[in-house]
Structure formats: C-alpha cells, structure tokens
Design a protein around this motif. Structure first.
Motif, short mmCIF file in Angstrom:
data_model
loop_
_atom_site.label_atom_id
_atom_site.label_comp_id
_atom_site.label_asym_id
_atom_site.label_seq_id
_atom_site.Cartn_x
_atom_site.Cartn_y
_atom_site.Cartn_z
N UNK A 12 0.94 -1.19 0.00
CA UNK A 12 0.09 -0.01 -0.12
C UNK A 12 1.15 1.26 -0.07
N UNK A 13 1.76 1.13 0.95
CA UNK A 13 2.87 2.46 0.91
C UNK A 13 3.64 2.79 -0.22
N UNK A 14 4.11 1.43 -1.05
CA UNK A 14 4.81 1.78 -2.03
C UNK A 14 4.07 2.21 -3.46
N UNK A 18 -2.37 5.22 -6.16
CA UNK A 18 -3.20 4.41 -6.10
C UNK A 18 -4.01 4.12 -5.01
N UNK A 19 -3.26 4.05 -3.70
CA UNK A 19 -3.79 3.62 -2.50
C UNK A 19 -4.93 4.87 -2.25
N UNK A 22 -8.17 4.96 -4.36
CA UNK A 22 -9.06 3.81 -4.07
C UNK A 22 -9.79 4.46 -2.79
N UNK A 23 -9.18 4.88 -1.70
CA UNK A 23 -9.58 5.24 -0.50
C UNK A 23 -10.63 6.34 -0.79
N UNK A 24 -10.29 7.05 -1.56
CA UNK A 24 -11.18 8.61 -1.83
C UNK A 24 -12.66 8.18 -2.25
#
Ligand SMILES: Nc1ncnc2c1ncn2[C@@H]1O[C@H](COP(=O)(O)OP(=O)(O)OP(=O)(O)O)[C@@H](O)[C@H]1O
Ligand SMILES: [Mg+2]
Lengths: 416, 231
Positions: A12-14, A18-19, A22-24
């Motif tokens: 997720x951190x790398x 993208x993360x 997806x969260x938004x």
C-alpha cells in the motif's frame, strides 16, 4: 496474519497514489451517506417530534361519517340484490356520552400517561373588518399539559391564568401576530352558527408548527361549551397519551371495542407523514449504496491491477512457502485497510459536512419555526456507515484476492 | 548414507506449442550431504527437472520422494509448507520482492515459517547477508541492487530456514569469479559441516568439477552420473 499485514502495508505504501484514489472512492461514498442520512433523518425526527407533540397517541371520538348499513339492507338481509345510492350519515351529535367518566377511567389505566377530554369549535376571529379562520379547543388545561407539555410552549402568561378566567384563551403566537393582539387584549369571535362572544387573551403558546400556531387557541371546556351553546357534559374527543407510544395500535383497537367509539392511533392519523419519511429513507439509502457500489468497483479494479502487476511477487511468495490463503489474505487486507481508512475518513468528512449544514441559516417560514436545518448526529448512522464501507470493500476485494491466491507460481517463473 | 531425494520414472510433457516430451524416465537418487551438479546443453531440460523436484511443478508422471515423504499427489498448500521448511531455491533469474528491503526479502520465508521470533530472524538474516558480503545493502530496496548483488541476496534467502536441500538454477551465473568462489565455498561448507544437500544447475565446468557428483543430461534424459574428478 501479521506477516500478511506487513506485506500488505508495504504494498500500500509503495503505491501511494493508487491507494489514495481507492480510499477516496470509499471516503466520498461514506461522507455522502453520513451527510444525507443526517439531514434526512434530522428532518424526519424534527417533523415527527413536532407532529407527535401535537397529536395524541390515541384519539377517541364519535365518528358520525362512518359508513353504515342502510335500512333497506337491515330489513331485507340476504334477499335479492339491494342497491342504495349515495347514503348520507345520520344526523347525530358528535358528543361522546359519559366522556368525563371514560376519561377518569382511562387515567387509572396503568398504560395511560394522561387522558384529556376535549371539545373544539370552528370560529372566526374578528380583526376589524377581516375575519380570520381558526379553532378553539376547550380543554382541561392541566391534563392537556400532561399530554403535550404545554407548560414549556407557553410564550407569555401562564397555564394557571386560564383556570381562574371565565372567558380566557391561550392563543397560538402565529394567530396572535396575525390579529396584532397581545396578552391582555380582548378579541371577538363568531361561530359558524352566528354566536358572537368576546374573549380575553391570557397567554400565548408556540408549538413550532405553523398549522397549529396560526389557527389554534386553548380555552376551558366550559368556555367552549358556552360558545357552542351546549350542555355541561358536551365533549367530542378524548385525547390519550400512553407510556409506551408503540403500544398505541393494539391499545386503540382495545379501546374502540371497549367504549364503542372510534379510537384512532397516531400512526393511522399521520399515515401520510410516515410515508414521506419512509420515502426519504429509501432515497438516502439507495443513493448511498449506489455511491458505495461505485467505490467498490473502483477498489475491485485497482486491486486487480495491483495483483496483475504483482504476479512475479506472488510467484516468489508461493515458491518460498506461502499458501493460497496467505497470498489471498495479503490482498484482502489491502482492500480492508483501504476500506477502513476510507470509511473513517468518510465519517470525519461526513461529520464536518453535517456540521456545516446544521449551521446554515434556514428560514422555515410560516410552516415550521426553525432557524437552521435540523441535522441528526446519531452515532447509529456512523456505525452503519463504517460497516457499509467495510462490507463493500470486503466484497470488492474478495474475488481478486482469491484469484491472487490461486496463481500458479511455476507458470510465472517459467515464463521469465 | 541416507537418501534425501528420490525420483522414479519422472516423465514430463509440454503440450504447447506442440506436444513434446521434455523429461524422459528420470531416476535420480541424492544422498544427504551431497553436493550435486546438474549439467547439459541449453534446452535439455535442467530447469524443468529442478522445478519438478522443488515441488513447484506438479504436472508430471512418476513419483517424487523427499526426506522419506512421498510428495507426489500432495495438495498445493501442503507442498508450500514443505518447501518453506525443507527447500531453499535460487532461481535462474534472481527473483526478489522489489518494494521490500534486502533484509526483509531474506526474512520473509523465515517469518512465514515462524520457527524463530522476528528479532532472531532479523539477526539470522543479517548473518546470512554478511556471509554473502551484501550486508551493507541490508536496508536498501532490493530493486536498487546490481544483478550479482541481487543473486547473492537470493542465495541468502534460500539459506535462511536451514533447508535440508538447497536447489540452485545457475546460482553463480551472474557472479564474478571471486564471488562465485565465495558461493561455492559456502555450499561446500553447508554440505560438509551441516549435512545440507545441494543440487545446482551449472554451466561452469570448474564449479561442477569441484562438486561431489556430476549428473549430465541430454535431450530430457540423464546420460551419465559420476563422481566429480577432483573429489
Ligand atoms: N512453458 C514451456 N512450454 C513449452 N516448452 C517449454 C516450456 N518451458 C521450456 N520448454 C522447453 O523445454 C525444454 C527444456 O527447457 P529448460 O528450461 O528445462 O532447459 P534448460 O536445460 O534449463 O536450459 P538452459 O540451460 O538454457 O536454462 C526446452 O526445449 C524448452 O524450449
Ligand atoms: Mg534453465
């Protein structure tokens, strides 16, 4: 599981962009849900409360418009075809016999909080050359206070002033404003039958609902009996407040059987209003679910893409001893973390938006007396929101994650 | 001497692009503590055989036994567990997880096995990196290392769980002669002192000549198996 979590975290951190995207998606869905549900249920609760404060749980009255059997049908029961067109109600008085006895009987019922006999009359308030339409309710003001908490709705004067006054009324603030009248003033009323009388305003009240405040005034039962020129036992309604509002429906049926007068519970009386609130709820939930499904598809896509890009990594993990479930968990955790953080963020933003909405000045006009929109901050909806968010992301993440678990490492390793 | 690995009549086919038998009646027996070199021309099936005996490829005929356990017919998840504990594998193309640090790459199989506490795993992983002289890169992302450095990290990862068998597909292919010698010495030490077994594919005649036994393949068959010259 801890290892799967560590690997998921690194993934997720790398890929922060993208993360976050997806969260938004989830955040937006949940924030909308919270704001909409807060406003909708806020409005629902507010109007419901207002309506409830002005409708009794059960109202007993003599329903003279109830359809009845015609004489023809009564005498020729079951003989041939009987047709009676446009039968009208019998000319009956809407009086409830022994109303005071019934009321005192009800007051002893352990389920009943209060029972107030009442009679009301249509009247015209004379305002110079203009006549304003309105009603006067004759009540036992102390019993009425038990039912509707009148004491806290009095704006000027006092409840007790009514008791000691022969011709006093407590008038709705809206009506008083229209009549340009204040406590202490006298107003002249005329009944539809033509009887005219002068009454003294001893106080004003405000329910917050235009439909009441603009037309209604309270008086003693005897005053209204005098206006209507009826005897001292003439009462048309008994209003009942129960200890448990949800018991109203069965209790109403019981009372109807017992006293053989129509007993109407609040749900039936406010059917249209309740339908409105159901429709508002359906709207809120369908919009929010749609938003969340869209967010779910976003997660599904992003996860599929991630997994596609990570085929080599998955092969290495499986070659070095990770089972299908371990690999599946790595990706499932990613979608759940996206779901959790996205939802929590959504709750925070939703709360912020709700707060802003609750601060926006709003003029309810003549209809309801509010300054800002009523917003519901019930934690229940925040819990529903986060459960919604997690369930959607779990669903969206499950299929791609399971497929990741099924990857055959040798295919990828040989393919290099 | 104890047998750690035995294959009986292994046959393997590829059906794409056209049907073709890659491995033909492979019967191989490897003893505990043996250092075995697998040699042969390019395309003769060495990697394919290694994938079979490493349990990653289960699509074959014949049987495979390791540490007296029959592995043929076992489920994928059981095989994954078995690999984790008993087999260390160095791929022909060094596969590392690019987002993770060098140290994490080595630690992951050990964390999965869970034999040691994370703290100990980290110490052990660092030890292995030190042996292979890549410890100063321990905290770098794996993708930031040179080819030869990555290969040494991959070897360290294969060693981390003290597997009974270490398999390498040209593990020294990318290394200079100095580092190739280092890897050879490590393998030698592991077989002699710790009784671990090494099976490596190699194109380096000197490397093969210094091992215990050379198995030569040609066209999917084992054509010879003899002790190496020097030992
Ligand atoms: N996925 C595949 N599908 C079909 N044929 C394949 C596949 N992988 C390998 N082959 C063929 O199988 C044969 C053996 O391949 P393998 O990779 O085992 O050779 P190798 O001995 O390891 O060669 P090298 O020394 O070049 O690595 C080759 O002829 C190759 O073309
Ligand atoms: Mg090969």
């Amino acid at each position: 599981m801890n290892l799967a979590y560590q690997i998921a975290k690194t993934h997720l951190i790398s890929k922060p962009k993208q993360t976050i995207v997806a969260m938004l998606g989830v955040t937006f869905g949940i924030a909308m849900f919270i704001t909409m549900v807060g406003l909708m249920t806020g409005l629902n609760n507010f109007t419901e409360e207002l309506t409830m404060t002005s409708t009794p749980d059960i109202r007993i009255y003599h329903d003279i418009t109830e359809p009845r059997q015609s004489i023809l049908e009564e005498t020729n029961q079951g003989k041939g075809l009987l047709v009676v067109h446009h039968q009208k109600p019998k000319s009956e008085t809407p009086k409830i016999r022994n109303a005071f006895q019934i009321a005192s009987l009800l007051q002893q019922d352990p389920m009943v909080l209060g029972a107030a006999p009442l009679l009301s009359s249509q009247v015209f308030y004379n305002y110079g050359p203009v006549q304003l339409n309105g009603t006067i309710a004759g009540v036992d003001i102390m019993e009425e206070d038990k039912l509707f908490d009148l004491r806290h709705k009095i704006k000027t004067g006092q409840l007790e002033d009514l008791l000691v006054s022969q011709d006093g009324i407590i008038m709705g603030t809206g009506l008083a404003r229209k009549l340009n009248a204040q406590t202490g003033d006298r107003v002249v009323i005329t009944t539809p039958e033509g009887y005219t009388m002068t009454l003294k305003i001893v106080g004003t009240f405000q329910m917050g609902l235009g439909a009441i405040d603009n037309v209604k005034a309270y008086a003693n039962i005897s005053t209204v009996q005098k206006i209507l020129q009826k005897d001292q036992n003439y009462v048309t309604d008994i209003n009942i407040k129960l200890k448990d509002i949800n018991a109203a429906k069965p209790k109403a049926a019981e009372l109807q059987r017992l006293f053989r007068y129509k007993a109407e519970d609040w749900e039936t009386a406010n059917a249209t209003f309740l339908t409105g609130s159901i429709i508002r709820n359906i709207l809120t939930y369908s919009v929010s679910i749609t938003l969340l499904i869209v967010a779910g598809f976003g997660i599904y896509n992003i996860l599929n893409m991630t997994i596609y890009n990570k085929m080599k990594d998955i092969a290495i993990l499986k070659a070095t001893g990770f089972a299908a479930a371990d690999v599946r968990n790595i990706f499932l955790i990613q979608s759940l973390v996206i779901g959790l953080i996205g939802s929590v963020l959504g709750l925070v933003i939703g709360f912020g938006l709700s707060y802003l909405v609750s601060q926006v000045p709003f003029n309810g006009g003549d209809f309801i007396s509010i300054d800002t929109l009523p917003v519901n901050f019930d934690p229940k909806y925040y819990i529903i929101g986060i459960v919604f968010g997690l369930v959607t992301t779990a669903f969206a993440g499950y299929l791609p994650s399971r497929n990741a678990g099924k990857v055959d490492p040798i295919e990828i390793i040989r393919g290099q | 001497m104890e047998t750690v690995l035995r294959t009986t009549n292994l046959n393997k086919y590829f059906y794409e692009p056209q049907p073709f038998q890659v491995l033909k009646d492979i019967n191989l027996e490897v003893r505990k503590g043996e250092f075995l070199s697998l040699v042969g021309k390019s395309g003769c099936g060495k990697s394919t055989l290694l994938y079979l005996i490493s349990t990653m490829d289960t699509d074959y005929e014949g049987t495979l036994e390791m540490n007296n356990t029959l592995l043929t017919g076992k489920k994928q998840n059981e095989l994954a567990r078995f690999r984790n504990e008993h087999i260390g594998f160095v791929f022909q193309f060094h596969f590392l997880l690019p987002e993770f640090t060098v140290l994490q790459n080595v630690m992951i199989p050990a964390l999965k096995l869970g034999r040691y506490k994370p703290q100990e795993v980290e110490e052990r992983a660092y030890e292995k990196l030190k042996i292979l002289d890549v410890h100063e890169h321990a905290t770098k992302p794996a993708s930031k290392l040179s080819g030869g450095q990555q290969q040494r990290v991959a070897i360290a990862r294969a060693l981390i769980n003290d597997p009974s068998i270490i398999m390498g597909d040209e593990p020294t292919g990318n290394l200079d002669s100095y580092n190739a010698q280092v890897v050879f010495d490590i393998f030698r030490q592991l077989t002699r002192e710790f009784g671990q077994t090494i099976i490596t594919v190699t194109h380096d005649p000197e490397f093969a000549a210094n091992s215990d036994r050379i198995v030569e393949m040609s066209d999917g068959r084992i054509i010879s198996s003899h002790p190496a010259l020097i030992s």
